[in-house]
Enzyme design. Structure first.
Site, PDB file in Angstrom:
ATOM      1  CG  HIS A  24      38.726  55.882 -25.622  1.00 52.44           C
ATOM      2  ND1 HIS A  24      37.496  56.154 -25.071  1.00 52.44           N
ATOM      3  CD2 HIS A  24      39.170  57.060 -26.146  1.00 52.44           C
ATOM      4  CE1 HIS A  24      37.212  57.437 -25.239  1.00 52.44           C
ATOM      5  NE2 HIS A  24      38.211  58.014 -25.896  1.00 52.44           N
ATOM      6  CB  SER A  37      37.237  60.598 -26.988  1.00 49.09           C
ATOM      7  OG  SER A  37      37.627  60.782 -25.654  1.00 49.09           O
ATOM      8  CG  ASP A  65      36.747  53.381 -23.390  1.00 56.10           C
ATOM      9  OD1 ASP A  65      37.767  53.729 -22.764  1.00 56.10           O
ATOM     10  OD2 ASP A  65      35.985  54.192 -23.953  1.00 56.10           O
TER      11      ASP A  65
END
Length: 363
Positions: A342, A79, A284
């Site tokens: 994610h 991220s 994601d």
């Protein structure tokens, strides 16, 4: 939450990464997790300051435990951590080459990473439309909001671009009935209560903070970190709460949030011998695979055409199941992990562990 030897309920995890590697977790940037500042003015404002802090930390680490200096070192990230890892990797590489740090630095891996924010955001609409999460009207409204972000970035108005990013998320949630940003097949349902350190409700980024920081800091994790884990560490001051300064960190970086670091990835590929790896979860949204492929396509690295022509091979799991695909050329690799959002190690633990082995064993 993802890859430790125990899960949040302190139950053994079969796909823990410590099976294969020594792992050092860093609460980063300062103010994140258990790390803290005594004065908020000490919080980092941009990626270069974050990289400097990390290099200083690693210098101290290798002096403290010199037995790790010869062990192959890989930076793994996820991220926003990926954005930070790009600058960190370059700064660490320079420190090693100049003799300021002694370590066996081998590579850097960017997992579902915020490398080029505008490429991620710009593909939200088309991605959601393709998987039937929005209709044409939703697609048009999302794309119009993205255009406003582009205009702000073109003018160098990055704080405004961050605020417009937050507004675009509001639009996405409206047209998708509150989609889960971290796995499009999950349902967010009831939103978490604000945790300690939350931005105030009237803050322009409060909603986005709750989506991306509050949402990840679930009650079981928050209780565990501030309970048994804090007790076991024995070095955390009583007045310091895990995540207690997270809102201030989120706010401090709002001017740097939408800035890309694709140029740094290009430098890593062009001027270092490091292995550079990117991976993305199929499901994601916040950093969707189409957006990741879009910024990869824009790299100025001379090897990009060779990478595009390289054969994509399957990652085969037990029972001949396909866990994903990998594409490699020279010192660059891209992993697409199937059935994962994610947080790839959480959603696809077996595939993530095999990917780790492939990267660190140079397969």
């Amino acid at each position: 939450m993802e890859l430790g030897p125990l899960d949040v309920n302190l139950k053994p995890r079969n796909t823990t990464w410590v099976k294969n590697s020594n792992i050092l977790f860093i609460d980063n940037p300062v103010g994140t997790g258990f790390s803290y500042v005594k004065n908020l003015s000490a919080l980092t404002k941009n990626n270069s300051q974050i990289a400097d802090d990390l290099v200083i930390l690693m210098k101290q680490f290798f002096q403290k435990v010199p037995e790790f200096q010869k062990s192959p070192l890989y930076i793994f990230s996820e991220s926003y951590g990926g954005k930070m890892a790009a600058s960190f990797a370059l700064a660490l590489y320079k420190a090693v080459k100049s003799g300021k740090i002694s370590c066996n630095f081998q590579g850097v891996t960017f997992g579902d990473s915020w490398i080029s924010p505008i490429d991620s955001v710009a593909t939200w609409g088309s991605y959601l439309y393709t998987v039937s999460m929005v209709d044409k009207q939703g697609l048009e409204v999302i794309n119009a909001s993205v255009q406003d972000i582009r205009q702000s970035m073109a003018k160098g108005q990055y704080v405004n671009a961050t605020e417009l990013w937050s507004r675009t998320e509001d639009i996405v949630e409206k047209y998708t009935n509150g989609i889960d940003w971290y796995n499009i097949l999950s349902n967010v349902g009831e939103q978490p209560k604000p945790m300690v350190g939350s931005l105030p409700p009237n803050h322009i980024l409060h909603k986005s903070y709750m989506r991306h920081v509050g949402n990840l800091s679930s009650d079981p994790l928050f209780k565990l970190m501030n309970g048994k884990i804090k007790e076991m560490l024995r070095v955390i001051p009583k007045n310091v709460t895990w995540g207690g300064q997270s809102g201030a960190v989120f706010d401090a970086l709002k001017g740097d949030f939408m800035k890309p670091v694709t140029d740094v990835v290009d430098i890593l590929l062009n001027t270092t011998d490091l292995k550079v790896v990117v991976y993305n979860g199929q499901l994601d949204l916040i950093v969707d695979a189409p957006g990741t492929l879009q910024w990869i396509d824009s790299l100025k690295w001379p090897g990009i055409n060779g990478f595009k022509k390289a054969e994509r091979t399957p990652i085969v799991l037990k029972g001949q199941r396909t866990g994903g695909f990998v594409q490699s050329f020279k010192n660059f690799q891209f992993f697409q992990i199937l059935k994962a959002g994610h947080m790839v190690p959480t959603d696809a633990g077996e595939a993530a562990l095999k990917m780790l082995t492939m990267i660190t064993r140079n397969k």
